[in-house]
Design an enzyme around this catalytic site. Structure first.
Site, PDB file in Angstrom:
ATOM      1  N   TRP A  20      29.758 -23.034 -22.551  1.00 56.09           N
ATOM      2  CA  TRP A  20      30.603 -22.092 -21.817  1.00 56.09           C
ATOM      3  C   TRP A  20      29.775 -21.340 -20.797  1.00 56.09           C
ATOM      4  CZ3 TRP A  20      32.585 -17.663 -25.593  1.00 56.09           C
ATOM      5  CH2 TRP A  20      31.518 -17.203 -26.372  1.00 56.09           C
ATOM      6  N   ASN A  21      30.501 -20.736 -19.811  1.00 58.47           N
ATOM      7  CA  ASN A  21      29.858 -20.064 -18.685  1.00 58.47           C
ATOM      8  C   ASN A  21      30.488 -18.697 -18.465  1.00 58.47           C
ATOM      9  OD1 ASN A  21      28.369 -22.511 -17.725  1.00 58.47           O
ATOM     10  ND2 ASN A  21      30.454 -23.252 -17.395  1.00 58.47           N
TER      11      ASN A  21
ATOM     12  N   HIS B 255      40.232 -13.315  -4.067  1.00 57.32           N
ATOM     13  CA  HIS B 255      40.724 -14.183  -2.989  1.00 57.32           C
ATOM     14  C   HIS B 255      39.765 -15.342  -2.708  1.00 57.32           C
ATOM     15  CE1 HIS B 255      44.051 -11.373  -1.986  1.00 57.32           C
ATOM     16  NE2 HIS B 255      43.240 -10.597  -2.696  1.00 57.32           N
TER      17      HIS B 255
ATOM     18  N   HIS C 105      44.180 -19.524  -4.005  1.00 56.27           N
ATOM     19  CA  HIS C 105      44.515 -18.234  -4.623  1.00 56.27           C
ATOM     20  C   HIS C 105      45.859 -17.690  -4.176  1.00 56.27           C
ATOM     21  CE1 HIS C 105      42.713 -16.697  -0.863  1.00 56.27           C
ATOM     22  NE2 HIS C 105      43.469 -15.641  -1.059  1.00 56.27           N
TER      23      HIS C 105
ATOM     24  N   ASP D 104      48.203 -14.233  -3.226  1.00 51.07           N
ATOM     25  CA  ASP D 104      48.157 -12.869  -2.670  1.00 51.07           C
ATOM     26  C   ASP D 104      49.384 -12.098  -3.142  1.00 51.07           C
ATOM     27  OD1 ASP D 104      45.958 -13.612  -1.161  1.00 51.07           O
ATOM     28  OD2 ASP D 104      46.837 -13.038   0.766  1.00 51.07           O
TER      29      ASP D 104
ATOM     30  N   HIS E 248      47.964  -6.291  -2.061  1.00 56.17           N
ATOM     31  CA  HIS E 248      46.786  -6.666  -1.268  1.00 56.17           C
ATOM     32  C   HIS E 248      46.792  -5.976   0.100  1.00 56.17           C
ATOM     33  CE1 HIS E 248      43.601  -9.010   0.436  1.00 56.17           C
ATOM     34  NE2 HIS E 248      44.355  -9.873   1.073  1.00 56.17           N
TER      35      HIS E 248
ATOM     36  N   HIS F  16      50.018 -11.294   6.475  1.00 59.92           N
ATOM     37  CA  HIS F  16      49.774 -10.305   5.425  1.00 59.92           C
ATOM     38  C   HIS F  16      50.670  -9.077   5.642  1.00 59.92           C
ATOM     39  CE1 HIS F  16      46.155 -12.763   4.870  1.00 59.92           C
ATOM     40  NE2 HIS F  16      46.022 -12.196   3.697  1.00 59.92           N
TER      41      HIS F  16
HETATM   42  C1  23J Z   1      41.442  -9.425   3.716  1.00 59.17           C
HETATM   43  C2  23J Z   1      41.512  -9.163   5.064  1.00 59.17           C
HETATM   44  C3  23J Z   1      41.987 -10.119   5.928  1.00 59.17           C
HETATM   45  C4  23J Z   1      42.397 -11.345   5.424  1.00 59.17           C
HETATM   46  C5  23J Z   1      42.351 -11.623   4.054  1.00 59.17           C
HETATM   47  C6  23J Z   1      41.854 -10.658   3.225  1.00 59.17           C
HETATM   48  C7  23J Z   1      42.798 -12.944   3.514  1.00 59.17           C
HETATM   49  O1  23J Z   1      42.971 -13.896   4.206  1.00 59.17           O
HETATM   50  C8  23J Z   1      43.129 -13.104   2.101  1.00 59.17           C
HETATM   51  O2  23J Z   1      42.531 -13.928   1.407  1.00 59.17           O
HETATM   52  O3  23J Z   1      44.061 -12.444   1.639  1.00 59.17           O
HETATM   53  S1  23J Z   1      42.998 -12.552   6.537  1.00 59.17           S
HETATM   54 MN    MN Z   2      44.187 -13.856  -0.044  1.00 58.62          MN
END
Ligand code: 23J
Ligand code: MN
Length: 260
Positions: free
Chosen positions: A64-65, A72, A76, A78, A82, A210
């Site tokens: 195991w590790n 992210h 992944h 979101d 976030h 986002h």
């Molecule tokens: C934080 C700031 C900008 C971005 C992102 C994260 C991601 O792409 C992310 O993985 O949510 S663009």
């Molecule tokens: Mn992300």
């Protein structure tokens, strides 16, 4: 409706191979590329793995590790928390979001030819309207997956495609994201490191995918692969993130069920 028949049909179709399970996940290795933001900002850590034991003095019968990474890193999820636009929404982190929304229909917008011709390709409203003219209206509650075939570059510098002005990778325009949110989509998924284009830092608003998705309580999926193996419509995806307390996202396994 008889629930036993529904689940019996599902199990039967999986066993007979009439339903196939397709893995939309990139292998998460310590080499897997991570997002690079402008240098004044904090950065996303790649995966780190530290062996605890491998059938040896530290554990004679077990391997195991310990591992660590950003929420992210790799393929992944979101969550709305976030982004600042989603920070005050109810149930906005990975541990509290409604699990019913983590299994649902997916449609695919094929932008692979456009992205091959132009790494800064932007998916716009005209493209979405043409998709709807050919395939019907984008369903409320659907995951919209932007196919670019960018996943095929994950082992090369083209994945991030960095130059002195930052990353050059495809993504949606602000208007396209607003259009999709207006359709009531559940989330937006891409094969690139962000749901936003590489140059989205200089859009208005910055990082519009986002901004608008998470402000509306919708989700993101990034670093997907195998979108070229999905039908334009009709797939069902299963994408539960880890139940991290107040997590903004998490690496996860994304599976698609597809009629064979
Ligand atoms: C934080 C700031 C900008 C971005 C992102 C994260 C991601 O792409 C992310 O993985 O949510 S663009
Ligand atoms: Mn992300």
């Amino acid at each position: 409706m008889n629930t036993q028949d529904l689940l019996g049909n599902l199990v039967g179709a999986l066993a007979s191979g009439h339903l196939k399970v397709i893995d939309l996940t990139q292998t998460l290795s310590t080499e897997f590329p991570t997002l690079e933001l402008p240098p004044q900002f904090g950065q996303c850590e790649p995966l780190r793995v530290e062996k605890v034991s491998e059938y040896d003095d530290r554990g004679p019968m077990w391997y195991w590790n310990n591992f660590s990474c950003n929420e992210h890193t790799g393929t992944h999820f979101d969550a709305p928390i976030h982004w600042v636009t989603g920070k005050d929404l109810a149930n906005n982190s990975v541990d509290t979001l409604p699990v019913q929304e983590l299994v649902g229909p997916a449609i695919v917008i094929d932008c692979s030819a456009e992205a091959a011709a132009n790494p800064d390709f932007l998916l716009d409203v005209a493209h979405l309207e043409a998709w709807e003219a050919a395939n019907g209206r984008i369903d409320e509650g659907a995951w919209v997956l932007m196919r670019t075939d960018w996943s095929k570059h994950a082992q090369s510098s083209r994945y991030k495609n960095m130059d002195e002005t930052g990353q050059h990778t495809p993504g949606p325009t602000p208007e396209a994201v607003k259009f999709l949110v207006g359709r009531g989509i559940r989330g937006f998924g891409t094969e690139t490191i962000g749901t936003d284009a590489g140059q989205a830092h200089s859009m208005d608003p910055p990082y519009p995918a986002h901004h608008f998705l998470h402000g509306a309580g919708r989700y993101g999926l990034q670093c997907l692969t195998n979108l070229d193996r999905l039908p334009t419509r009709g797939a069902v995806i299963i994408c539960p993130p880890l139940k991290l307390e107040r997590g903004s996202g998490s690496p996860l396994r994304v599976l698609a069920l597809v009629a064979a």
